[in-house]
Design a protein around this motif. Structure first.
Motif, PDB file in Angstrom:
ATOM      1  N   PRO A 346      15.700 -16.239  -0.869  1.00  0.00           N
ATOM      2  CA  PRO A 346      16.981 -16.452  -1.545  1.00  0.00           C
ATOM      3  C   PRO A 346      16.775 -17.041  -2.932  1.00  0.00           C
ATOM      4  N   GLY A 347      17.638 -16.635  -3.866  1.00  0.00           N
ATOM      5  CA  GLY A 347      17.584 -17.187  -5.213  1.00  0.00           C
ATOM      6  C   GLY A 347      16.543 -16.561  -6.111  1.00  0.00           C
ATOM      7  N   THR A 348      15.874 -15.482  -5.628  1.00  0.00           N
ATOM      8  CA  THR A 348      14.826 -14.859  -6.447  1.00  0.00           C
ATOM      9  C   THR A 348      15.326 -13.625  -7.192  1.00  0.00           C
ATOM     10  N   GLY A 349      16.592 -13.284  -7.044  1.00  0.00           N
ATOM     11  CA  GLY A 349      17.180 -12.240  -7.880  1.00  0.00           C
ATOM     12  C   GLY A 349      17.188 -10.836  -7.296  1.00  0.00           C
ATOM     13  N   ALA A 483      19.568 -21.364  -8.714  1.00  0.00           N
ATOM     14  CA  ALA A 483      19.224 -21.438  -7.302  1.00  0.00           C
ATOM     15  C   ALA A 483      18.431 -22.700  -6.992  1.00  0.00           C
ATOM     16  N   GLN A 484      17.637 -23.170  -7.963  1.00  0.00           N
ATOM     17  CA  GLN A 484      16.839 -24.380  -7.758  1.00  0.00           C
ATOM     18  C   GLN A 484      17.724 -25.604  -7.550  1.00  0.00           C
ATOM     19  N   GLU A 485      18.943 -25.532  -8.022  1.00  0.00           N
ATOM     20  CA  GLU A 485      19.875 -26.645  -7.856  1.00  0.00           C
ATOM     21  C   GLU A 485      20.541 -26.635  -6.481  1.00  0.00           C
ATOM     22  N   SER A 486      20.291 -25.599  -5.710  1.00  0.00           N
ATOM     23  CA  SER A 486      20.927 -25.474  -4.401  1.00  0.00           C
ATOM     24  C   SER A 486      20.018 -26.001  -3.298  1.00  0.00           C
ATOM     25  N   PRO A 487      20.422 -27.030  -2.574  1.00  0.00           N
ATOM     26  CA  PRO A 487      19.630 -27.514  -1.438  1.00  0.00           C
ATOM     27  C   PRO A 487      19.458 -26.449  -0.351  1.00  0.00           C
ATOM     28  N   ILE A 488      20.433 -25.543  -0.227  1.00  0.00           N
ATOM     29  CA  ILE A 488      20.314 -24.464   0.767  1.00  0.00           C
ATOM     30  C   ILE A 488      19.112 -23.590   0.420  1.00  0.00           C
ATOM     31  N   GLU A 510      29.022 -35.881  -9.044  1.00  0.00           N
ATOM     32  CA  GLU A 510      30.314 -35.226  -9.259  1.00  0.00           C
ATOM     33  C   GLU A 510      30.587 -34.052  -8.319  1.00  0.00           C
ATOM     34  N   LYS A 511      29.736 -33.862  -7.313  1.00  0.00           N
ATOM     35  CA  LYS A 511      30.072 -32.815  -6.341  1.00  0.00           C
ATOM     36  C   LYS A 511      29.384 -33.092  -5.017  1.00  0.00           C
ATOM     37  N   LEU A 512      29.921 -32.468  -3.972  1.00  0.00           N
ATOM     38  CA  LEU A 512      29.373 -32.648  -2.634  1.00  0.00           C
ATOM     39  C   LEU A 512      28.082 -31.861  -2.476  1.00  0.00           C
ATOM     40  N   SER A 513      27.266 -32.294  -1.541  1.00  0.00           N
ATOM     41  CA  SER A 513      26.028 -31.575  -1.257  1.00  0.00           C
ATOM     42  C   SER A 513      26.331 -30.280  -0.495  1.00  0.00           C
ATOM     43  N   GLU A 514      25.341 -29.385  -0.492  1.00  0.00           N
ATOM     44  CA  GLU A 514      25.476 -28.120   0.245  1.00  0.00           C
ATOM     45  C   GLU A 514      24.778 -28.171   1.597  1.00  0.00           C
ATOM     46  N   LYS A 684      27.752 -21.764   0.670  1.00  0.00           N
ATOM     47  CA  LYS A 684      28.134 -23.012  -0.008  1.00  0.00           C
ATOM     48  C   LYS A 684      27.842 -24.262   0.805  1.00  0.00           C
ATOM     49  N   LEU A 685      27.671 -24.098   2.121  1.00  0.00           N
ATOM     50  CA  LEU A 685      27.473 -25.274   2.963  1.00  0.00           C
ATOM     51  C   LEU A 685      26.689 -24.891   4.218  1.00  0.00           C
ATOM     52  N   VAL A 686      25.656 -25.676   4.530  1.00  0.00           N
ATOM     53  CA  VAL A 686      24.892 -25.525   5.771  1.00  0.00           C
ATOM     54  C   VAL A 686      24.762 -26.898   6.412  1.00  0.00           C
ATOM     55  N   ILE A 687      25.095 -26.973   7.687  1.00  0.00           N
ATOM     56  CA  ILE A 687      24.963 -28.228   8.435  1.00  0.00           C
ATOM     57  C   ILE A 687      24.147 -27.955   9.694  1.00  0.00           C
TER      58      ILE A 687
END
Length: 722
Positions: A346-349, A483-488, A510-514, A684-687
């Motif tokens: 993921p995030g590699t385009g 994508a690097q900014e995404s914890p997912i 300023e924003k919630l975690s993913e 947007k969110l994984v728990i």
């Protein structure tokens, strides 16, 4: 389990295809009416039935008796026989003929019809032709009951009786007695164990050739069900000997006989001490894939007069995307190779490349077809490319009536390039049919993440093609800054590498975690946590819809944190059944279709919402992506609640929010690629809800991709004879 006997008053619903019946039965001296439901073929009002079953409570209609087995109690008195025949189930018998029959044969009338039908011609108004017709109607009406009786005597559920009767007709019992193993191959859902149980009850010798043949086929099919394309000869010999008490020499002889008959292919495999044993169809598919790819690669591709600068400018103009040097290089190569694989996490385009390839091919006035293995994946591909995308089955023109594809080598697809997304989900059979339908001038681009779960069907196609090193492979490794900014994304890559994800609470400015991990070792408390997350916490904090935006993904069906129990708990919390009209389903329930139904154009894994339940007509309707599809109540076995689904069923889909229970109770199924696949479904969110120990079990188990397959070797540049 109870047994009741009564008079069949009326049938309120009957499905001709599978004989599912809803009826009213009057029982006892006071003729108390009882609702009975289940598979009851060829029953008619007026008949007396003895039913064995279990009581169930319907939310609207109260107690109903679910039929396990039943038998028709034929009347013994003259009055009873008269009423029975006058009920009209035998065509051609009116009141006058019934009276004449009763007058002549009295309480032996039914015995005469069944055992001595030629005597019917002696009755006034009945000639030889009419007597034969009456006999045939009687036999057809009771044939399926003979099948049911036969199955009951052999301890087999009678729900198979309708399928057996449809396949074999009124001679079914004789056919099964002569060759009980035949039904394992002919009747869907009846496997070797059921056929073998019947055979053993009929005292069929354990070394009878038909049993050994069926046993071999059964063992190979079990390997295929686990994703392998073949079984090793030694594995088959051991299982036949240890599980079914068949001597090795007799198994070997039987395998050779099956190979001579064209049912199996046995061949030596490179580097293995034992031979590979294939079902003929899988051997044909595997060799066909290799031969077709080699043939396509042998055709030179004409050079395209377009330079890298022009490519980059065209993508920028059409998509407002500035390609990286890696992406631009891949895009150039796509124009100069016949078969290409694009893979990466993921995030590699990958999606950006698909859109860019599409834009460039359109600029070059090339006809391009976009496809994916499932309806969900095709819809997602269409959304991101803003171009039409279809399932591979639809692209190939699958005809659900005859089970064939319209597109093949004689009627190839009209395309200059075909892009298949989520290619890791494509099995051996599907890629074989696709390659047969591709013209020699076409470019095939397979895009997928080889680290995800492999296909549900046999084979490991994407991985095998990559490992063969026969075609051009582009593995995208660079994770883009966004994508690097995404914890997912970052945790997915850690899992992919076998590393523990970052489970610390992440407070982002300023924003919630993913990405969150909620430690919970107790399965019951885990279910309570998941229900609370879906019903309250996530909708309140993230403003997601509790049903449509949140998807629970679990490794298994059974257990406290399996799909069955989770769906009941989530249905109760999110869509309570106080207004329920349809048994296990309520209006507005989230449901999943469980198998491909080409007639309804609904496919395995499609998720929809129940919009209406019509008890009067025994039907309900489901909204799939804006299209309403109707189901008879008897067809609802193709549906299940979908508040929680398995990770396997989620492949090819993305959801705004994903909750993944991961418990040590799942240890038998925990795999690295399963956890990786689950996490990459969330946008947007994984728990994660569970234990660190369970996560560690999954990370250490990286053996799931080791499927038996000969495709990589057949494709390999240095491949010799297998």
């Amino acid at each position: 389990m109870i047994t009741i006997e009564g008079h069949l008053e009326r049938i309120t619903y009957y499905n001709k295809e599978n004989h599912y019946t809803v009826a009213r039965l009057k029982t006892g001296k006071d003729q108390t009416p009882v609702t009975v439901i289940g598979f009851m073929p060829a029953v008619s009002p007026g008949e007396t039935l003895k039913i064995k079953g279990r009581w169930e409570t319907h939310p609207k209609y109260g107690q109903q008796l679910k039929v396990e087995t039943f038998e028709v109690v034929l009347p013994a008195t003259v009055d009873g026989i008269k009423k029975y025949l006058e009920s009209g189930f035998i065509k051609g018998i009116g009141p006058k003929i019934v009276s004449a029959l009763i007058s002549r044969y009295k309480n032996r009338t039914l015995e005469i019809i069944e055992k001595n039908p030629e005597k019917l011609a002696k009755v006034k108004g009945i000639g030889k032709v009419k007597a034969a017709q009456i006999s045939n109607f009687w036999r057809e009406h009771h044939a399926i009951r003979d099948i049911m009786r036969f199955l009951q005597e052999n301890g087999i559920t009678t729900s198979y009786s309708a399928k057996i009767f449809k396949e074999y007709g009124k001679d079914a019992v004789n056919i099964i007695r002569n060759d009980p193993y035949r039904i394992a191959g002919d009747i869907s859902g009846i496997g070797f164990y059921i056929a073998d149980r019947i055979a053993q009850n009929l005292t069929v010798p354990k070394d009878k050739p038909e049993r050994i043949n069926a046993c071999i086929i059964h063992i190979i099919e079990r390997f295929v069900a686990q994703g392998h394309t073949f079984a090793h000869e030694e594995q088959i010999l051991k299982r036949c000997e240890n599980l079914f008490q068949i001597e090795r020499s007799k198994t070997q002889d039987a395998m050779l006989t099956l190979a001579d008959a064209g049912e199996l292919v046995i061949e030596k495999t490179a580097g293995a001490e034992t031979r590979a044993v294939y079902l003929k169809s899988l051997h044909e598919a595997e060799t066909g894939i290799a031969n077709r790819i080699k043939a396509v690669l042998s055709v030179p591709i004409p050079p395209l007069r377009i330079d890298p600068y022009r490519i980059a400018q065209e993508v920028l103009r059409k998509l407002a995307i500035e390609l990286s040097s890696e992406q631009l290089n891949v895009l150039q190569e796509c124009l100069s190779h016949r078969v290409i694989v694009i893979t990466g996490g993921p995030g590699t385009g990958k999606t950006t490349l698909i859109r860019s390839i599409n834009a460039v091919f359109e600029f070059l006035e090339k006809r391009i077809i976009l496809g994916a293995p499932t309806g969900r994946a095709a819809r997602r591909l269409s959304e991101v490319t803003r171009r039409e995308a279809s399932t591979v089955h639809k692209i190939l023109g699958y005809n659900f009536k005859d089970g064939f594809f319209d597109k093949n080598q004689d009627n190839p697809l009209d395309a200059d390039a075909i892009i298949i997304d989520e290619a890791s989900m494509v099995d051996v059979y599907l890629i074989f049919y696709l390659l047969r339908a591709i013209s020699m001038r076409c470019v095939l681009i397979l895009v997928g993440d080889v680290f995800q779960l492999p296909s549900v069907g046999p084979g490991n196609v994407l991985a095998d093609i990559i490992n063969s090193k026969r075609v051009k492979i582009f593995e995208l490794k660079k994770i883009f800054r966004q994508a690097q900014e995404s914890p997912i994304v970052m945790n997915a890559h850690r899992i992919r590498a076998g590393e523990m994800p970052d489970l610390k609470k992440q407070y982002m400015p300023e924003k919630l975690s993913e990405f969150y991990f909620i430690e919970q070792n107790n399965p019951d408390r885990a279910v309570e946590t998941i229900v609370e997350l879906c019903s309250e916490r996530i909708p309140k904090v993230f403003n997601f819809d509790c049903v449509n935006d949140i998807q629970v993904l679990t490794p298994m069906h059974k257990g406290v944190v399996g799909t069955a129990n989770l769906n009941q708990a989530l249905q109760k919390a999110l869509n309570p059944g106080s207004a329920s009209k349809g048994g296990r389903f309520n209006i507005e329930d989230k449901v999943m279709h469980l198998k491909n139904n080409y007639q309804k154009e609904v496919f395995n894994g499609d998720i929809g919402t129940i919009t209406s339940i019509d008890t009067a007509n025994s039907s309900l309707s489901v909204n799939y992506y804006g299209r309403i599809v109707a189901y008879d109540f008897a067809e609802t076995e193709e549906l299940s609640l979908a508040y929680a689904i398995t990770v396997h069923k989620s492949q090819g889909s993305e959801y705004p929010a994903v909750i993944v229970p991961i418990m040590t109770q799942h240890s038998a199924l925990l795999q690295r690629n399963l956890l990786y696949t689950a996490i990459t479904r969330g946008k947007k969110l994984v728990i994660l809800v569970g234990s660190k120990k369970a996560i560690n079990i999954a990370l250490k188990n990286d053996r799931s991709g080791n499927r038996l397959s000969g495709l990589a070797n057949r494709l390999s540049v240095n491949a010799g004879a297998l």
